[in-house]
Design a protein around this motif. Structure first.
Motif, PDB file in Angstrom:
ATOM      1  N   MET A   1       0.831  -1.212   0.000  1.00 33.17           N
ATOM      2  CA  MET A   1       0.000   0.000   0.000  1.00 33.17           C
ATOM      3  C   MET A   1       0.865   1.262   0.000  1.00 33.17           C
ATOM      4  SD  MET A   1      -2.944   1.397  -0.058  1.00 33.17           S
ATOM      5  CE  MET A   1      -4.058   0.029   0.260  1.00 33.17           C
ATOM      6  N   TYR A   2       1.984   1.225   0.764  1.00 37.55           N
ATOM      7  CA  TYR A   2       2.852   2.400   0.825  1.00 37.55           C
ATOM      8  C   TYR A   2       3.388   2.743  -0.561  1.00 37.55           C
ATOM      9  CZ  TYR A   2       6.946   5.285   1.826  1.00 37.55           C
ATOM     10  OH  TYR A   2       7.878   6.294   1.817  1.00 37.55           O
ATOM     11  N   LYS A   3       3.875   1.731  -1.306  1.00 37.10           N
ATOM     12  CA  LYS A   3       4.430   1.982  -2.631  1.00 37.10           C
ATOM     13  C   LYS A   3       3.370   2.509  -3.581  1.00 37.10           C
ATOM     14  CE  LYS A   3       8.241  -1.346  -2.433  1.00 37.10           C
ATOM     15  NZ  LYS A   3       8.854  -2.538  -3.068  1.00 37.10           N
ATOM     16  N   THR A   4       2.145   1.966  -3.486  1.00 38.42           N
ATOM     17  CA  THR A   4       1.053   2.445  -4.336  1.00 38.42           C
ATOM     18  C   THR A   4       0.720   3.899  -4.036  1.00 38.42           C
ATOM     19  OG1 THR A   4       0.123   0.208  -4.422  1.00 38.42           O
ATOM     20  CG2 THR A   4      -1.335   2.035  -5.038  1.00 38.42           C
ATOM     21  N   LYS A   5       0.629   4.205  -2.745  1.00 36.08           N
ATOM     22  CA  LYS A   5       0.317   5.569  -2.328  1.00 36.08           C
ATOM     23  C   LYS A   5       1.413   6.531  -2.761  1.00 36.08           C
ATOM     24  CE  LYS A   5      -1.257   8.023   1.823  1.00 36.08           C
ATOM     25  NZ  LYS A   5      -1.507   7.881   3.270  1.00 36.08           N
ATOM     26  N   LYS A   6       2.669   6.101  -2.592  1.00 34.42           N
ATOM     27  CA  LYS A   6       3.802   6.925  -3.002  1.00 34.42           C
ATOM     28  C   LYS A   6       3.794   7.156  -4.507  1.00 34.42           C
ATOM     29  CE  LYS A   6       7.991   8.778  -2.652  1.00 34.42           C
ATOM     30  NZ  LYS A   6       8.393   8.822  -4.067  1.00 34.42           N
ATOM     31  N   ARG A   7       3.442   6.121  -5.257  1.00 33.58           N
ATOM     32  CA  ARG A   7       3.398   6.250  -6.714  1.00 33.58           C
ATOM     33  C   ARG A   7       2.295   7.218  -7.142  1.00 33.58           C
ATOM     34  NH1 ARG A   7       5.722   7.118 -11.214  1.00 33.58           N
ATOM     35  NH2 ARG A   7       4.876   6.032 -13.023  1.00 33.58           N
ATOM     36  N   VAL A   8       1.147   7.145  -6.488  1.00 35.16           N
ATOM     37  CA  VAL A   8       0.049   8.059  -6.794  1.00 35.16           C
ATOM     38  C   VAL A   8       0.473   9.491  -6.496  1.00 35.16           C
ATOM     39  CG1 VAL A   8      -2.289   8.748  -6.134  1.00 35.16           C
ATOM     40  CG2 VAL A   8      -1.749   6.333  -6.446  1.00 35.16           C
ATOM     41  N   PHE A   9       1.144   9.696  -5.378  1.00 34.04           N
ATOM     42  CA  PHE A   9       1.625  11.033  -5.026  1.00 34.04           C
ATOM     43  C   PHE A   9       2.592  11.563  -6.082  1.00 34.04           C
ATOM     44  CE2 PHE A   9       5.025  13.577  -3.084  1.00 34.04           C
ATOM     45  CZ  PHE A   9       4.281  14.653  -2.618  1.00 34.04           C
ATOM     46  N   ASP A  10       3.523  10.722  -6.514  1.00 39.30           N
ATOM     47  CA  ASP A  10       4.490  11.150  -7.534  1.00 39.30           C
ATOM     48  C   ASP A  10       3.788  11.555  -8.828  1.00 39.30           C
ATOM     49  OD1 ASP A  10       6.540  10.692  -5.800  1.00 39.30           O
ATOM     50  OD2 ASP A  10       7.032   8.707  -6.586  1.00 39.30           O
ATOM     51  N   ILE A  11       2.707  10.857  -9.154  1.00 34.52           N
ATOM     52  CA  ILE A  11       2.005  11.135 -10.413  1.00 34.52           C
ATOM     53  C   ILE A  11       1.221  12.428 -10.340  1.00 34.52           C
ATOM     54  CG2 ILE A  11       0.154  10.344 -11.940  1.00 34.52           C
ATOM     55  CD1 ILE A  11       1.077   7.483 -11.357  1.00 34.52           C
TER      56      ILE A  11
ATOM     57  N   ILE B   1      -6.036  14.330  -1.106  1.00 37.49           N
ATOM     58  CA  ILE B   1      -6.233  14.206   0.342  1.00 37.49           C
ATOM     59  C   ILE B   1      -5.585  12.919   0.851  1.00 37.49           C
ATOM     60  CG2 ILE B   1      -7.990  13.762   2.093  1.00 37.49           C
ATOM     61  CD1 ILE B   1      -9.756  15.776   0.776  1.00 37.49           C
ATOM     62  N   TRP B   2      -5.744  11.846   0.087  1.00 39.23           N
ATOM     63  CA  TRP B   2      -5.191  10.549   0.480  1.00 39.23           C
ATOM     64  C   TRP B   2      -3.663  10.607   0.601  1.00 39.23           C
ATOM     65  CZ3 TRP B   2      -3.665   6.086  -3.028  1.00 39.23           C
ATOM     66  CH2 TRP B   2      -3.397   4.933  -2.283  1.00 39.23           C
ATOM     67  N   THR B   3      -3.019  11.361  -0.263  1.00 38.44           N
ATOM     68  CA  THR B   3      -1.550  11.435  -0.274  1.00 38.44           C
ATOM     69  C   THR B   3      -1.022  12.710   0.389  1.00 38.44           C
ATOM     70  OG1 THR B   3      -1.588  12.463  -2.478  1.00 38.44           O
ATOM     71  CG2 THR B   3      -1.437  10.056  -2.376  1.00 38.44           C
ATOM     72  N   ALA B   4      -1.850  13.379   1.181  1.00 34.93           N
ATOM     73  CA  ALA B   4      -1.430  14.655   1.787  1.00 34.93           C
ATOM     74  C   ALA B   4      -0.261  14.484   2.732  1.00 34.93           C
ATOM     75  CB  ALA B   4      -2.614  15.286   2.522  1.00 34.93           C
TER      76      ALA B   4
END
Length: 390
Positions: free
Chosen positions: A1-11, A74-77
Motif C-alpha cells: 500500500m505504501y508503494k502504491t500511495k507513493k506512486r500516486v503522489f508522484d504522479i 487528500i489521500w496522499t497529503a
C-alpha cells in the motif's frame, strides 16, 4: 500500500517529464480543465441549446474527474506535508490555496442536489473553476515572479488597500452630508454614497449617481484628484516589486564576490533522516548549498519548501579550497586483483599521512570508518597530506 500511495503522489503532485504516466496525467488534467471551462462558457450562449445534453454529460464527467483527483490529493497529503500527522497534513492541504481552489472547483456542482432551491445562486461558483489554470501557470518562472512580488509586498499592499477603503467611506460621508437634502433618493444614508465613491475613486465614473449641488461638485473634483493618487499607490508598489525582483540577479552579478564552487553528489537512501523533509528543515553546514535535486532523471531547482524524497540525488556545492599545496585528493577504483578487496580499512597498508574519506559504491556514498570493508568496484577517495601549512 505504501508503494502504491507513493506512486500516486508522484504522479499527481510531482511533475516528471521523463515519467510517461506523470506527464500523461498532467496533460490529461490540463485538457479536462480546458474542456470544463469551454462547457461553462459555451452554456451561456443561446446556440448551445441543441447540445445541452452533451454539455451536461461533459460537465458531469469533468466534475467527477476533479472529485477523484481531490480525493487522491487528500489521500496522499501526508507525503506533501511529511512532518505532520496524517490528519494535520490533510487539514493543511484542504485549507491551502490550491486545496481551496480544487474544492470549490467541483463542490458547488453538488450543492443543487442537496439544496434544489438555490440552484441558480450556486451557479455563480462555477467561475472559481478558472483558477484551476493557476496550477498550469505555477510551473513557469513568470508566474512564480508574480507570486514572489505579492508575497514580498503584501504588507504594503494591505496598508494601501486599507487607506483606499477608509477614503471611500470618508468620501461617501462627505457626499451624503452635501447631497442628502438635494437628492434624498440617491443619497438616502451614509452608505448609499459608497457606490458613487467607489466608481469615482477607481476612475470609472458610470454617471448613474452624481452630485448636483455646487459644494458637492467641488468635493467631487477634489475626491477625483485624490482618487487618482490613491489608486496609483498599490500599482506603484507592485511595479516596484517587479523591478526589485529583476534587479536582484543583476545586483548579485555586479556587486558580489565570486568564488569557485566544487560540487559533490549524494543519494538519499530509504529511511534516511532527511527523507520527506523540506529543504528549509535540513540543517546544512555553513557555506554549503543545495544546488540541484536529480529525481527520476530530471533536475529540479530546489527552494525551501521542496520535499526531499528517497533516492533523490542531491548536488551539493561548497566554496573551493585553494590549499592544493597542502593536501591531495585522489580517487582509486578498486579492481578485482587489488589487495584491498575484502579487507577492513584498519588493516590496509597505507601511510599515516593518508586517509580514506569517502567510498562510492554503486549509487551509494559511504563515509567509512576503520571497520568498513573494501569491495571490488569501490571508488575510494584518498586524502593525502603533502606538507604542513604555515
Amino acid at each position: 500500500m505504501y508503494k502504491t500511495k507513493k506512486r500516486v503522489f508522484d504522479i499527481i503532485q510531482i511533475g516528471n517529464r521523463k515519467d510517461f504516466i506523470s506527464s500523461a496525467f498532467d496533460i490529461f488534467i490540463v485538457v479536462t480543465i480546458v474542456l470544463n471551462l469551454f462547457v461553462t462558457l459555451f452554456q451561456t450562449f443561446d446556440e448551445s441549446a441543441p447540445y445541452a445534453n452533451v454539455l451536461n454529460v461533459l460537465e458531469l464527467i469533468t466534475i467527477l474527474i476533479f472529485t477523484v483527483e481531490y480525493v487522491l490529493r487528500i489521500w496522499t497529503a501526508d507525503f506533501l506535508y511529511p512532518n505532520k500527522p496524517y490528519w494535520k497534513a490533510v487539514l493543511a492541504f484542504v485549507f491551502s490555496l490550491y486545496g481551496l481552489i480544487d474544492f470549490f472547483t467541483f463542490f458547488p456542482y453538488y450543492l443543487p442536489i442537496l439544496f434544489p432551491m438555490g440552484a441558480v445562486a450556486f451557479r455563480m461558483f462555477r467561475v472559481i473553476r478558472i483558477f484551476r489554470l493557476f496550477r498550469v501557470n505555477a510551473q513557469y518562472d513568470a508566474f512564480n515572479v508574480i507570486i514572489n512580488v505579492l508575497n514580498d509586498k503584501k504588507n504594503q499592499l494591505i496598508s494601501s488597500i486599507c487607506m483606499i477603503l477608509i477614503f471611500m467611506v470618508a468620501a461617501s460621508l462627505c457626499m451624503y452630508s452635501l447631497e442628502h437634502e438635494a437628492q434624498p433618493e440617491q443619497f438616502a444614508n451614509a452608505f448609499s454614497g459608497i457606490w458613487w465613491s467607489v466608481s469615482t475613486l477607481l476612475t470609472v465614473g458610470y454617471g448613474d449617481i452624481y452630485p448636483v449641488t455646487t459644494m458637492g461638485k467641488v468635493m467631487a473634483i477634489v475626491i477625483s484628484f485624490l482618487g487618482v493618487g490613491m489608486v496609483a499607490i498599490p500599482t506603484g508598489i507592485i511595479s516596484a516589486g517587479f523591478v526589485e525582483q529583476y534587479t536582484k540577479l543583476r545586483m548579485l552579478a555586479f556587486h558580489s564576490e565570486e568564488h569557485e564552487l566544487k560540487f559533490v553528489t549524494s543519494v538519499i537512501p530509504q529511511g534516511h533522516s532527511w527523507c520527506r523533509k523540506k529543504v528549509k528543515e535540513v540543517a546544512f553546514p555553513p557555506q554549503i548549498i543545495l544546488v540541484t535535486i536529480i529525481r527520476n532523471g530530471e533536475a529540479l531547482v530546489p527552494n525551501g519548501d521542496t520535499v526531499l524524497m528517497e533516492n533523490d540525488t542531491l548536488v551539493i556545492g561548497a566554496k573551493h579550497y585553494n590549499g592544493e599545496e597542502y593536501i591531495n585528493l585522489k580517487e582509486i577504483i578498486v579492481k578485482q586483483e587489488n589487495e584491498w578487496v575484502g579487507k577492513q580499512i584498519k588493516d590496509l597498508d597505507i601511510s599515516r599521512q593518508e586517509l580514506i574519506v569517502m567510498i562510492r559504491r554503486k549509487n551509494r556514498t559511504i563515509i567509512p570508518n576503520g571497520l568498513t570493508y573494501i569491495k571490488e568496484g569501490d571508488a575510494v577517495v584518498l586524502y593525502s597530506k603533502l606538507k604542513d601549512a604555515d
